[in-house]
Design a protein around this motif. Sequence first.
Motif, PDB file in Angstrom:
ATOM      1  N   GLU A  65       0.843  -1.196   0.000  1.00 52.84           N
ATOM      2  CA  GLU A  65       0.000   0.000   0.000  1.00 52.84           C
ATOM      3  C   GLU A  65       0.881   1.250   0.000  1.00 52.84           C
ATOM      4  O   GLU A  65       1.920   1.286   0.640  1.00 52.84           O
ATOM      5  CB  GLU A  65      -0.883  -0.016   1.248  1.00 52.84           C
ATOM      6  N   GLY A  66       0.463   2.243  -0.738  1.00 51.76           N
ATOM      7  CA  GLY A  66       1.161   3.526  -0.735  1.00 51.76           C
ATOM      8  C   GLY A  66       2.481   3.541  -1.480  1.00 51.76           C
ATOM      9  O   GLY A  66       3.458   4.110  -1.004  1.00 51.76           O
ATOM     10  N   LEU A  67       2.529   2.916  -2.653  1.00 54.54           N
ATOM     11  CA  LEU A  67       3.746   2.975  -3.458  1.00 54.54           C
ATOM     12  C   LEU A  67       4.041   4.420  -3.837  1.00 54.54           C
ATOM     13  O   LEU A  67       3.139   5.166  -4.205  1.00 54.54           O
ATOM     14  CB  LEU A  67       3.589   2.156  -4.736  1.00 54.54           C
ATOM     15  N   ILE A  68       5.292   4.804  -3.740  1.00 55.06           N
ATOM     16  CA  ILE A  68       5.700   6.147  -4.125  1.00 55.06           C
ATOM     17  C   ILE A  68       6.915   6.045  -5.042  1.00 55.06           C
ATOM     18  O   ILE A  68       7.454   4.956  -5.266  1.00 55.06           O
ATOM     19  CB  ILE A  68       6.014   7.024  -2.892  1.00 55.06           C
ATOM     20  N   TRP A  69       7.344   7.158  -5.569  1.00 50.76           N
ATOM     21  CA  TRP A  69       8.508   7.191  -6.450  1.00 50.76           C
ATOM     22  C   TRP A  69       9.279   8.479  -6.189  1.00 50.76           C
ATOM     23  O   TRP A  69       8.752   9.423  -5.635  1.00 50.76           O
ATOM     24  CB  TRP A  69       8.077   7.084  -7.913  1.00 50.76           C
ATOM     25  N   ALA A  70      10.533   8.491  -6.604  1.00 52.25           N
ATOM     26  CA  ALA A  70      11.395   9.647  -6.360  1.00 52.25           C
ATOM     27  C   ALA A  70      11.896  10.219  -7.681  1.00 52.25           C
ATOM     28  O   ALA A  70      12.289   9.473  -8.574  1.00 52.25           O
ATOM     29  CB  ALA A  70      12.576   9.243  -5.496  1.00 52.25           C
ATOM     30  N   TYR A  99       8.476   1.233  -1.728  1.00 53.70           N
ATOM     31  CA  TYR A  99       7.729   1.304  -0.472  1.00 53.70           C
ATOM     32  C   TYR A  99       8.728   1.293   0.672  1.00 53.70           C
ATOM     33  O   TYR A  99       9.904   1.013   0.487  1.00 53.70           O
ATOM     34  CB  TYR A  99       6.728   0.145  -0.356  1.00 53.70           C
ATOM     35  N   ARG A 100       8.255   1.661   1.832  1.00 54.15           N
ATOM     36  CA  ARG A 100       9.073   1.756   3.042  1.00 54.15           C
ATOM     37  C   ARG A 100      10.358   2.530   2.787  1.00 54.15           C
ATOM     38  O   ARG A 100      10.341   3.605   2.229  1.00 54.15           O
ATOM     39  CB  ARG A 100       9.320   0.376   3.612  1.00 54.15           C
ATOM     40  N   ALA A 101      11.489   1.986   3.192  1.00 51.13           N
ATOM     41  CA  ALA A 101      12.763   2.705   3.081  1.00 51.13           C
ATOM     42  C   ALA A 101      13.397   2.455   1.710  1.00 51.13           C
ATOM     43  O   ALA A 101      14.470   1.884   1.589  1.00 51.13           O
ATOM     44  CB  ALA A 101      13.704   2.270   4.192  1.00 51.13           C
TER      45      ALA A 101
END
Length: 133
Positions: A65-70, A99-101
Amino acid sequence: MKKLTLSLTLIIFLVSYNTPVFSQTINEADTEICETLKYALINSLRDPVDKAISEIYKDDEEAPEGLIWASYDTEILKIKQLSGVGGAYEITLKVQPYYRAHITYGEDIIVVSADGKLIDYEHLKTYPRVDFN
């Protein structure tokens, strides 16, 4: 004669104190101007990239849940000029959602227009999910 001398003196005075003006871009970032522009472009496309990631992983039951990208981890693969200079552009990005760190979950190709519309996307790879219990 006084008027001529005064006029010449005034002209010489004005011409000699004419300082040239040079324009220089001020970069108030921690990176070189080219890198700064790259990150600015990628960050300006955040909404369509977020939309693509949610579409790609919406049916993946294993996706965290909550995949992000940089933006600093995103690659610009291609910028295609669709019309004349300053016209429409199509930008192809390689994004690695995490996800996470910063545990990478996948690799995706996302195509967006410079005005912020999602054009296309392709899922390339899914990495195994790592759970720390």
